[in-house]
Every structure is written in C-alpha cells, then in structure tokens.
Design a protein around this motif. Structure first.
Motif, PDB file in Angstrom:
ATOM      1  N   ILE A 110       0.863  -1.179   0.000  1.00  0.00           N
ATOM      2  CA  ILE A 110       0.000   0.000   0.000  1.00  0.00           C
ATOM      3  C   ILE A 110       0.900   1.229   0.000  1.00  0.00           C
ATOM      4  O   ILE A 110       1.832   1.323   0.813  1.00  0.00           O
ATOM      5  N   ILE A 111       0.653   2.146  -0.928  1.00  0.00           N
ATOM      6  CA  ILE A 111       1.416   3.390  -1.001  1.00  0.00           C
ATOM      7  C   ILE A 111       0.578   4.512  -0.408  1.00  0.00           C
ATOM      8  O   ILE A 111      -0.516   4.798  -0.894  1.00  0.00           O
ATOM      9  N   LEU A 112       1.074   5.117   0.659  1.00  0.00           N
ATOM     10  CA  LEU A 112       0.404   6.265   1.258  1.00  0.00           C
ATOM     11  C   LEU A 112       1.074   7.522   0.726  1.00  0.00           C
ATOM     12  O   LEU A 112       2.252   7.753   0.951  1.00  0.00           O
ATOM     13  N   LEU A 113       0.314   8.313  -0.002  1.00  0.00           N
ATOM     14  CA  LEU A 113       0.833   9.483  -0.703  1.00  0.00           C
ATOM     15  C   LEU A 113       0.638  10.750   0.118  1.00  0.00           C
ATOM     16  O   LEU A 113      -0.167  10.780   1.057  1.00  0.00           O
ATOM     17  N   PRO A 114       1.344  11.830  -0.235  1.00  0.00           N
ATOM     18  CA  PRO A 114       1.114  13.104   0.455  1.00  0.00           C
ATOM     19  C   PRO A 114      -0.338  13.546   0.454  1.00  0.00           C
ATOM     20  O   PRO A 114      -0.823  14.137   1.427  1.00  0.00           O
ATOM     21  N   LEU A 115      -1.068  13.268  -0.635  1.00  0.00           N
ATOM     22  CA  LEU A 115      -2.469  13.688  -0.677  1.00  0.00           C
ATOM     23  C   LEU A 115      -3.293  12.994   0.400  1.00  0.00           C
ATOM     24  O   LEU A 115      -4.247  13.566   0.938  1.00  0.00           O
ATOM     25  N   LEU A 116      -2.924  11.746   0.746  1.00  0.00           N
ATOM     26  CA  LEU A 116      -3.636  11.048   1.826  1.00  0.00           C
ATOM     27  C   LEU A 116      -3.271  11.628   3.186  1.00  0.00           C
ATOM     28  O   LEU A 116      -4.124  11.759   4.065  1.00  0.00           O
ATOM     29  N   TRP A 117      -1.981  11.948   3.365  1.00  0.00           N
ATOM     30  CA  TRP A 117      -1.589  12.597   4.635  1.00  0.00           C
ATOM     31  C   TRP A 117      -2.340  13.909   4.803  1.00  0.00           C
ATOM     32  O   TRP A 117      -2.779  14.244   5.906  1.00  0.00           O
ATOM     33  N   ILE A 129      -1.982   4.550  -8.093  1.00  0.00           N
ATOM     34  CA  ILE A 129      -1.548   3.693  -9.206  1.00  0.00           C
ATOM     35  C   ILE A 129      -0.278   4.261  -9.831  1.00  0.00           C
ATOM     36  O   ILE A 129       0.692   3.537 -10.076  1.00  0.00           O
ATOM     37  N   ALA A 130      -0.280   5.572 -10.088  1.00  0.00           N
ATOM     38  CA  ALA A 130       0.858   6.205 -10.758  1.00  0.00           C
ATOM     39  C   ALA A 130       2.127   6.124  -9.926  1.00  0.00           C
ATOM     40  O   ALA A 130       3.230   6.038 -10.479  1.00  0.00           O
ATOM     41  N   ALA A 131       2.000   6.127  -8.602  1.00  0.00           N
ATOM     42  CA  ALA A 131       3.180   6.099  -7.729  1.00  0.00           C
ATOM     43  C   ALA A 131       3.995   4.830  -7.891  1.00  0.00           C
ATOM     44  O   ALA A 131       5.162   4.790  -7.517  1.00  0.00           O
ATOM     45  N   ILE A 186       3.467  24.726 -24.550  1.00  0.00           N
ATOM     46  CA  ILE A 186       2.512  24.673 -23.443  1.00  0.00           C
ATOM     47  C   ILE A 186       2.654  23.360 -22.685  1.00  0.00           C
ATOM     48  O   ILE A 186       2.674  23.327 -21.450  1.00  0.00           O
ATOM     49  N   ALA A 187       2.793  22.271 -23.434  1.00  0.00           N
ATOM     50  CA  ALA A 187       2.960  20.957 -22.791  1.00  0.00           C
ATOM     51  C   ALA A 187       4.241  20.914 -21.980  1.00  0.00           C
ATOM     52  O   ALA A 187       4.279  20.336 -20.884  1.00  0.00           O
ATOM     53  N   ALA A 188       5.309  21.527 -22.494  1.00  0.00           N
ATOM     54  CA  ALA A 188       6.584  21.523 -21.767  1.00  0.00           C
ATOM     55  C   ALA A 188       6.481  22.320 -20.472  1.00  0.00           C
ATOM     56  O   ALA A 188       6.990  21.893 -19.418  1.00  0.00           O
ATOM     57  N   ALA A 189       5.836  23.483 -20.528  1.00  0.00           N
ATOM     58  CA  ALA A 189       5.733  24.329 -19.332  1.00  0.00           C
ATOM     59  C   ALA A 189       4.838  23.694 -18.271  1.00  0.00           C
ATOM     60  O   ALA A 189       5.199  23.622 -17.089  1.00  0.00           O
ATOM     61  N   THR A 190       3.669  23.228 -18.693  1.00  0.00           N
ATOM     62  CA  THR A 190       2.745  22.620 -17.715  1.00  0.00           C
ATOM     63  C   THR A 190       3.206  21.232 -17.299  1.00  0.00           C
ATOM     64  O   THR A 190       2.850  20.762 -16.211  1.00  0.00           O
ATOM     65  N   GLY A 191       4.013  20.582 -18.135  1.00  0.00           N
ATOM     66  CA  GLY A 191       4.491  19.246 -17.801  1.00  0.00           C
ATOM     67  C   GLY A 191       5.458  19.221 -16.635  1.00  0.00           C
ATOM     68  O   GLY A 191       5.683  18.159 -16.042  1.00  0.00           O
ATOM     69  N   ARG A 192       6.027  20.344 -16.282  1.00  0.00           N
ATOM     70  CA  ARG A 192       6.953  20.387 -15.146  1.00  0.00           C
ATOM     71  C   ARG A 192       6.221  20.432 -13.808  1.00  0.00           C
ATOM     72  O   ARG A 192       6.853  20.398 -12.763  1.00  0.00           O
ATOM     73  N   ILE A 193       4.896  20.532 -13.856  1.00  0.00           N
ATOM     74  CA  ILE A 193       4.094  20.511 -12.626  1.00  0.00           C
ATOM     75  C   ILE A 193       3.433  19.146 -12.518  1.00  0.00           C
ATOM     76  O   ILE A 193       2.584  18.790 -13.336  1.00  0.00           O
ATOM     77  N   ASN A 194       3.819  18.361 -11.536  1.00  0.00           N
ATOM     78  CA  ASN A 194       3.263  17.024 -11.363  1.00  0.00           C
ATOM     79  C   ASN A 194       1.804  17.111 -10.948  1.00  0.00           C
ATOM     80  O   ASN A 194       1.446  17.913 -10.068  1.00  0.00           O
ATOM     81  N   PHE A 195       0.967  16.293 -11.563  1.00  0.00           N
ATOM     82  CA  PHE A 195      -0.467  16.362 -11.254  1.00  0.00           C
ATOM     83  C   PHE A 195      -0.756  16.011  -9.803  1.00  0.00           C
ATOM     84  O   PHE A 195      -1.715  16.501  -9.209  1.00  0.00           O
ATOM     85  N   LEU A 196       0.084  15.168  -9.183  1.00  0.00           N
ATOM     86  CA  LEU A 196      -0.133  14.821  -7.775  1.00  0.00           C
ATOM     87  C   LEU A 196       0.147  16.003  -6.856  1.00  0.00           C
ATOM     88  O   LEU A 196      -0.442  16.102  -5.774  1.00  0.00           O
ATOM     89  N   ALA A 197       1.044  16.896  -7.267  1.00  0.00           N
ATOM     90  CA  ALA A 197       1.311  18.082  -6.446  1.00  0.00           C
ATOM     91  C   ALA A 197       0.086  18.979  -6.367  1.00  0.00           C
ATOM     92  O   ALA A 197      -0.151  19.639  -5.341  1.00  0.00           O
TER      93      ALA A 197
END
Length: 439
Positions: free
Chosen positions: A39-46, A218-220, A374-385
């Motif tokens: 089980i992976i506990l992610l920052p979003l769960l904390w 899943i992604a983690a 646009i993809a390069a600039a927004t791609g540097r922000i992880n969706f989990l963040a």
C-alpha cells in the motif's frame, strides 16, 4: 465588521491548508508491505487525514487552534472550484495523448459499464445480506455524488428509505471515499495483475477527489512515463463518467438496481434490519450546498491553490519554482478561468469540468499553435502536487459531516465501500478485457 471577520477566517483557513500541505509533502510517499502487494500512502492522503484530524480534534484544542464549523463549511465550498485546477492539468495531459487514448478503442468505451453497474453488482448483495431494505437501492445504484442526490430526491424524496441510502453513500464517500479508493487501487496495482492503464480507467469514478487519490496510488508505482499515461487515461475516463453519468444513472443504473432489488431481496434479504434514522434529509443536503463564489473570489482560490501545488512540486518532486514553472501554473489557472467563463456564458448547461477539460485538451492537442511549448511548461508541474492541496481542503471539511454520519450506522459504511470497490474493479476488469495487446 462581519465581512472582515469572514475574510480573516478564510485567510486562517488557507494558512492552515498551507501548513497541512507542507507537512504532507515533507512526509512524502510511504510504502507499507502487505503480503505479495503493498500500500502506497501518498502526500495527498496525509493531507486528507491531517485535515480531517484537525476538524475532529477542534473541541479539544485551544480556541486559537480550533477549526470552527463555519470554516469547515468554507473548506467544503472551496473544494469544488479548487478541483478545477486538477481537471485542467489532466486536460492538458489528455490533449497531447489523444492518439494514445483513441488507440484504447473499445476498452475506454465499454469500461464505463463497469463504473455504472459495478456499484450495484458488488454492493447490492452485501447490503441485502446485512439486512438493509430499500436503503440499498439508494446506496448502490451509483457512487452517490451530488447528481445522485438530485435523482433520488426527485424520484423518491429524501425522506424515503432510498433517500437515506443515497445520503449515507454520499457521506461515506465524502468522509472515507478517497482514503478507501487510494488504498484499494494501490494494493491492486502492486499485485501486477492488471494493465496499469486498465486500472487508470477504473480510477475515473466520477468524483474528482476519489479519482485523484486512486490515480495517484496507481501512478506512484509506475515509471515516470507510465505515470503520465495513468493520469491521462484516468482523466479521460473520469470526463466520460462525469459527462454522461447523470443520464446513465437515471435511465439505466437506477431502473436496473430497482429491478435487481426486486429479484434478489426475497433470496438474500435478512430479517427486518434497517439503517438507523438519518437527520432530516433537507437539512443534511443543505449542509453540503456550497455557496456561490464570484469570479474574483474564485481567481484568488485558484491562485492560492496553484501556489500550494508549486510548493509540493518543489518539496516532493524537486522541481525548482523558476520562470517556466510559473508560466505553466499561469496556463493552468488561465485554462480554469476561461472554462469557468464559458460555463457561465453557456447558461451552466454543461458542468464546468467539461469546459475546463476541453480547454486543457485544446491547448496541447497536436497541431494547436505552441502546443509543444505549453505541454513543456505545464508538464513540469506534477499532477499529484496539485492533488495534495485539494485533498487538504477535503480533509478540513470532513468533521462537519460526522454527526450525521454516525447516525447512519456501520452497515451502510460496509455497503458504501463495496459499491466504491465495485465501480473501480468493474471498470478495470472490462478495460483489461478490451485493452489491445502490447506491441
């Protein structure tokens, strides 16, 4: 004076959310072995757990550290617009990957049947075995989000057994849904039985916070490239579930669940068990109605949430907050603002998430001017963040729901978990069957 106090309270709420997000991202990912899986506990769960803990502990804390019920309701009101940032980020991922998504073909089309019937297939038999009666219909015909409340309210009334059932599903999903689906998705992903993209499609359950939690778990466990594809397919599935979900549940899921109840209740029904009485439904539902924000207030919410996301992006993923990252954040916020404006201009006939998703996809669709940049600039922000601050607000809003939740009984919690597991596993199973073989 009251308005100034309200603004001070909102500022306090955002400061608390900032502290929660910072601590959660500092803790990072925690892996817990469980047999052959983990089980992976992610920052979003904390963040979700800490936010909920602060609300529940409020009566025992010093007055200066308490989170009043009014601020818990404010956190709930902020949650929905904040989710649009996550939706915009996923739309930006989807746009550049549309050819890959279309290659999934029938998998993406047919897995939606798993979402809409899985809740009943997994949840209804358990509900009947536990002794629930017509409450089981409201609790298992869907994952019980706001459109489901409206459907049951119009068809049966919220003071009916079906109304109590859907309200129980709503509250259980609000309080425990993201935690439960993240743990389940992470455990299933760790077993290596399913194609990660099939699980990603299963994550698109129609709830933004639950989708974020499941897709993150899943992604983690994937490579960075596969993690992006997981987010992309989860977003595409969630968009389909959101757009056609109301009609599907109204015309297919609910009638089928009513029919299945009539067939199964004489066989599986036990005794005269019924759920405990809920609070007056009109009051309970009204408590969850988010106040309307003006566009200037929404822009401030989006800017603050994006800033929190950049902090998490730096702490957990090591991405410096430089000019390109700030441009990426501005593009995400801009996509949300344009989507919200179009939503209002169109008379609110389509959900805002649809407009925001379409704007995000259009910006990165191959052939759109500057799509690569646009993809390069927004791609540097992880969706989990971006998911962590959203789940922080969800956690900070939870404690207000516990008094009503306790009156609904433990059996409905079990049934809700089965329904949530059913929508995830049902869609994943169908997607797995229809996924094209690897090339």
């Amino acid at each position: 004076e009251r308005q100034d106090a309200g603004r001070a309270g909102i500022l306090t709420l955002f400061l608390v959310a900032l502290v929660v997000v910072t601590i959660a991202e500092a803790i990072g990912n925690v892996a817990i072995p469980l047999g052959h899986g983990k089980i992976i506990l992610l920052p979003l769960l904390w963040a979700l757990l800490m936010g909920g803990g602060l609300g529940l502990a409020a009566p025992r804390l010093p007055r200066s550290l308490r989170l009043p019920v009014a601020l818990q309701h404010a956190a709930g009101a902020i949650l929905q617009p904040a989710l649009l940032l996550f939706v915009a980020k996923l739309g930006l991922l989807v746009g550049g990957s549309l050819p890959k998504i279309l290659s999934a073909g029938w998998a993406l089309a047919f897995q939606e049947f798993g979402h809409f019937f899985g809740t009943m297939v997994f949840g209804l038999p358990v509900a009947l075995l536990l002794g629930l009666k017509r409450e089981a219909i409201g609790a298992t015909f869907s994952v019980g989000r706001e459109p489901s409340l409206a459907i049951i309210g119009e068809r049966f009334g919220m003071d009916s057994p079906e109304g109590r059932g859907v309200l129980a599903e709503y509250l259980t999903g609000t309080v425990f849904g993201a935690v439960f689906i993240a743990v389940l998705a992470g455990l299933i992903a760790s077993l290596g039985i399913f194609n990660p993209l099939a699980l990603a499609m299963g994550a698109g359950v129609g709830s933004g916070s639950m989708m974020a939690a499941a897709a993150g778990a899943i992604a983690a466990q994937q490579t960075p490239e596969m993690a992006k594809e997981v987010a992309t397919f989860a977003a595409a599935s969630n968009l389909i579930t959101t757009t056609i979900g109301t009609y599907f549940t109204l015309f297919l899921s609910l009638p089928f669940t009513i029919w299945a109840y009539g067939v199964l209740e004489p066989i599986l029904g036990r005794g005269r068990g019924r759920t405990e009485a809920a609070p007056e439904p009109a009051t309970a539902v009204a408590a969850h109605a988010a106040p309307a924000f003006g566009l200037p207030a929404l822009v401030l919410i989006w800017l603050a949430t994006a800033a929190f996301g950049l902090i998490g992006n730096r702490l957990t993923y090591g991405t410096a907050i430089d000019g390109q990252v700030l441009i990426g954040a501005a593009i995400i916020v801009g996509a949300v603002i344009v989507g919200e404006v179009l939503y209002r201009l169109a008379g609110r006939r389509l959900p805002a998430v649809v407009w925001v998703s379409l704007i995000g996809m259009a910006l990165t669709y191959p052939g759109t001017p500057f799509s690569a940049e646009i993809a390069a600039a927004t791609g540097r922000i992880n969706f989990l963040a971006l998911a962590t601050p959203i789940l922080a607000f969800a956690g900070l809003s939870l404690a207000k729901d516990f008094p009503a939740f306790r009156r609904l009984g433990w059996r409905i919690v079990v049934v809700s978990f089965m329904a949530n597991a059913g929508t995830f596993l049902g869609a994943a199973l169908i997607a797995q069957f229809w996924m094209p073989p690897p090339v």
